[in-house]
Design a protein around this motif. Structure first.
Motif, PDB file in Angstrom:
ATOM      1  N   LYS A  27       0.827  -1.205   0.000  1.00 24.77           N
ATOM      2  CA  LYS A  27       0.000   0.000   0.000  1.00 24.77           C
ATOM      3  C   LYS A  27       0.858   1.251   0.000  1.00 24.77           C
ATOM      4  O   LYS A  27       0.539   2.244  -0.678  1.00 24.77           O
ATOM      5  CB  LYS A  27      -0.928  -0.018   1.214  1.00 24.77           C
ATOM      6  N   LEU A  28       1.952   1.224   0.757  1.00 25.54           N
ATOM      7  CA  LEU A  28       2.847   2.374   0.789  1.00 25.54           C
ATOM      8  C   LEU A  28       3.468   2.617  -0.588  1.00 25.54           C
ATOM      9  O   LEU A  28       3.563   3.767  -1.050  1.00 25.54           O
ATOM     10  CB  LEU A  28       3.935   2.150   1.834  1.00 25.54           C
ATOM     11  N   THR A  29       3.861   1.544  -1.261  1.00 24.26           N
ATOM     12  CA  THR A  29       4.427   1.684  -2.605  1.00 24.26           C
ATOM     13  C   THR A  29       3.414   2.262  -3.576  1.00 24.26           C
ATOM     14  O   THR A  29       3.730   3.127  -4.399  1.00 24.26           O
ATOM     15  CB  THR A  29       4.927   0.319  -3.101  1.00 24.26           C
ATOM     16  N   LEU A  30       2.170   1.783  -3.465  1.00 23.21           N
ATOM     17  CA  LEU A  30       1.119   2.293  -4.341  1.00 23.21           C
ATOM     18  C   LEU A  30       0.871   3.782  -4.103  1.00 23.21           C
ATOM     19  O   LEU A  30       0.726   4.563  -5.056  1.00 23.21           O
ATOM     20  CB  LEU A  30      -0.166   1.493  -4.114  1.00 23.21           C
ATOM     21  N   LEU A  31       0.840   4.194  -2.839  1.00 21.06           N
ATOM     22  CA  LEU A  31       0.644   5.603  -2.525  1.00 21.06           C
ATOM     23  C   LEU A  31       1.795   6.460  -3.043  1.00 21.06           C
ATOM     24  O   LEU A  31       1.583   7.573  -3.553  1.00 21.06           O
ATOM     25  CB  LEU A  31       0.482   5.790  -1.013  1.00 21.06           C
ATOM     26  N   LEU A  32       3.014   5.947  -2.926  1.00 18.33           N
ATOM     27  CA  LEU A  32       4.168   6.696  -3.429  1.00 18.33           C
ATOM     28  C   LEU A  32       4.127   6.836  -4.950  1.00 18.33           C
ATOM     29  O   LEU A  32       4.442   7.901  -5.502  1.00 18.33           O
ATOM     30  CB  LEU A  32       5.468   6.010  -2.992  1.00 18.33           C
ATOM     31  N   ILE A  34       1.386   6.741  -6.888  1.00 19.01           N
ATOM     32  CA  ILE A  34       0.303   7.668  -7.246  1.00 19.01           C
ATOM     33  C   ILE A  34       0.712   9.110  -6.950  1.00 19.01           C
ATOM     34  O   ILE A  34       0.451  10.030  -7.749  1.00 19.01           O
ATOM     35  CB  ILE A  34      -0.984   7.289  -6.492  1.00 19.01           C
ATOM     36  N   GLY A  35       1.362   9.346  -5.808  1.00 21.63           N
ATOM     37  CA  GLY A  35       1.811  10.691  -5.486  1.00 21.63           C
ATOM     38  C   GLY A  35       2.845  11.209  -6.466  1.00 21.63           C
ATOM     39  O   GLY A  35       2.805  12.379  -6.871  1.00 21.63           O
ATOM     40  N   SER A  36       3.771  10.324  -6.872  1.00 22.28           N
ATOM     41  CA  SER A  36       4.801  10.740  -7.840  1.00 22.28           C
ATOM     42  C   SER A  36       4.181  11.086  -9.187  1.00 22.28           C
ATOM     43  O   SER A  36       4.554  12.085  -9.824  1.00 22.28           O
ATOM     44  CB  SER A  36       5.841   9.631  -8.006  1.00 22.28           C
ATOM     45  N   ILE A  37       3.204  10.265  -9.617  1.00 23.90           N
ATOM     46  CA  ILE A  37       2.542  10.547 -10.897  1.00 23.90           C
ATOM     47  C   ILE A  37       1.784  11.873 -10.829  1.00 23.90           C
ATOM     48  O   ILE A  37       1.787  12.662 -11.785  1.00 23.90           O
ATOM     49  CB  ILE A  37       1.595   9.393 -11.262  1.00 23.90           C
ATOM     50  N   ALA A  38       1.123  12.128  -9.688  1.00 22.29           N
ATOM     51  CA  ALA A  38       0.383  13.387  -9.533  1.00 22.29           C
ATOM     52  C   ALA A  38       1.323  14.582  -9.579  1.00 22.29           C
ATOM     53  O   ALA A  38       1.030  15.603 -10.233  1.00 22.29           O
ATOM     54  CB  ALA A  38      -0.409  13.369  -8.231  1.00 22.29           C
ATOM     55  N   VAL A  39       2.467  14.476  -8.912  1.00 22.04           N
ATOM     56  CA  VAL A  39       3.424  15.583  -8.905  1.00 22.04           C
ATOM     57  C   VAL A  39       3.998  15.813 -10.303  1.00 22.04           C
ATOM     58  O   VAL A  39       4.079  16.957 -10.786  1.00 22.04           O
ATOM     59  CB  VAL A  39       4.550  15.304  -7.898  1.00 22.04           C
TER      60      VAL A  39
END
Length: 248
Positions: A27-32, A34-39
């Motif tokens: 889950k942490l990897t997925l959040l990272l 998604i956050g990187s793609i958003a940035v």
């Protein structure tokens, strides 16, 4: 006279330990990610905007274009009858390629089913169908256009080729979902392959096959519009291409 003793309660209640919720590594990897793609998406959107860009004027022009496209239709030099005929040609192209793809897809789907065909044959056919699907439909049409020339012939072959690979996969997956015990029981009772196909497999999976075929028809209709503009196959796609280049 005996007095009843009052019940004694503990002065302090035991503290309940609430388990701490830990974020799993997945889950942490997925959040990272998604956050990187958003940035990166936000940075890319900001970087492509030119300096002194007027958002108000851009949105005004955008809504004016939408109003022109949806509320002020203009057929230009064509007639409504010609446009409806072109639309019918695109529907016919999608219908023909779907029917041909369904027939060929069923044939290769039977060969790709691990519970019907030998393992080496099923693996080989699945690999071949995956290779065909990996190449987009428009590229197949362009390949056949280079060999046969621009026109509906290349569009029919290219769309049928990709439809065959797509339907072969979904047909094979549906057949493989049939319980192995059912097929083994029918084979043990002396049922040959053709009665097994016509009396057991097809009646059981007819609704699913029909559903996947209609989905492919929708895909082929969208592809027919694209190849009509890109490969000179005619239809409503070609009319849209001409309209966008000459009179909007």
């Amino acid at each position: 006279m005996i007095r009843a003793s009052k019940p004694t309660y503990p002065q302090t209640l035991p503290q309940l330990r609430v388990p701490r919720t830990r974020i799993s590594t997945r889950k942490l990897t997925l959040l990272l990610v998604i956050g990187s793609i958003a940035v990166l998406s936000g940075y890319g959107l900001i970087s492509v905007i030119p300096n002194h860009f007027d958002f108000a004027a851009a949105f005004t022009s955008f809504w004016a274009n939408l109003a022109a496209m949806f509320f002020t239709p203009n057929v230009g030099n064509d007639s409504w009858a010609k446009l409806l005929t072109s639309l019918l040609a695109s529907i016919q192209l999608a219908f023909i390629t779907t029917i041909l793809g369904a027939v060929l897809g069923l044939l290769f789907g039977l060969m790709a089913s691990a519970n019907l065909a030998p393992r080496w044959l099923a693996t080989s056919v699945k690999g071949l169908m995956a290779l065909i699907r990996a190449i987009p439909t428009i590229l197949w049409v362009l390949i056949y256009s280079a060999a046969l020339g621009l026109g509906p012939n290349a569009a029919v072959i290219g769309l049928t080729f990709h439809s065959m690979a797509y339907l072969a996969k979904v047909y094979a997956n549906s057949i493989e979902e049939i319980p192995a015990d059912t097929l083994e029981t029918l084979r043990a009772s002396g049922v040959s392959f053709l009665p097994l196909l016509t009396q057991a497999i097809m009646p059981t999976l007819a609704a699913r096959f029909l559903s996947w075929t209609f989905i492919r028809f929708e895909i082929n209709f969208a592809n027919a519009i694209v190849v009509g503009a890109a490969a000179g196959a005619g239809g409503i796609g070609y009319q849209l291409y001409v309209a966008s280049n000459f009179y909007f």
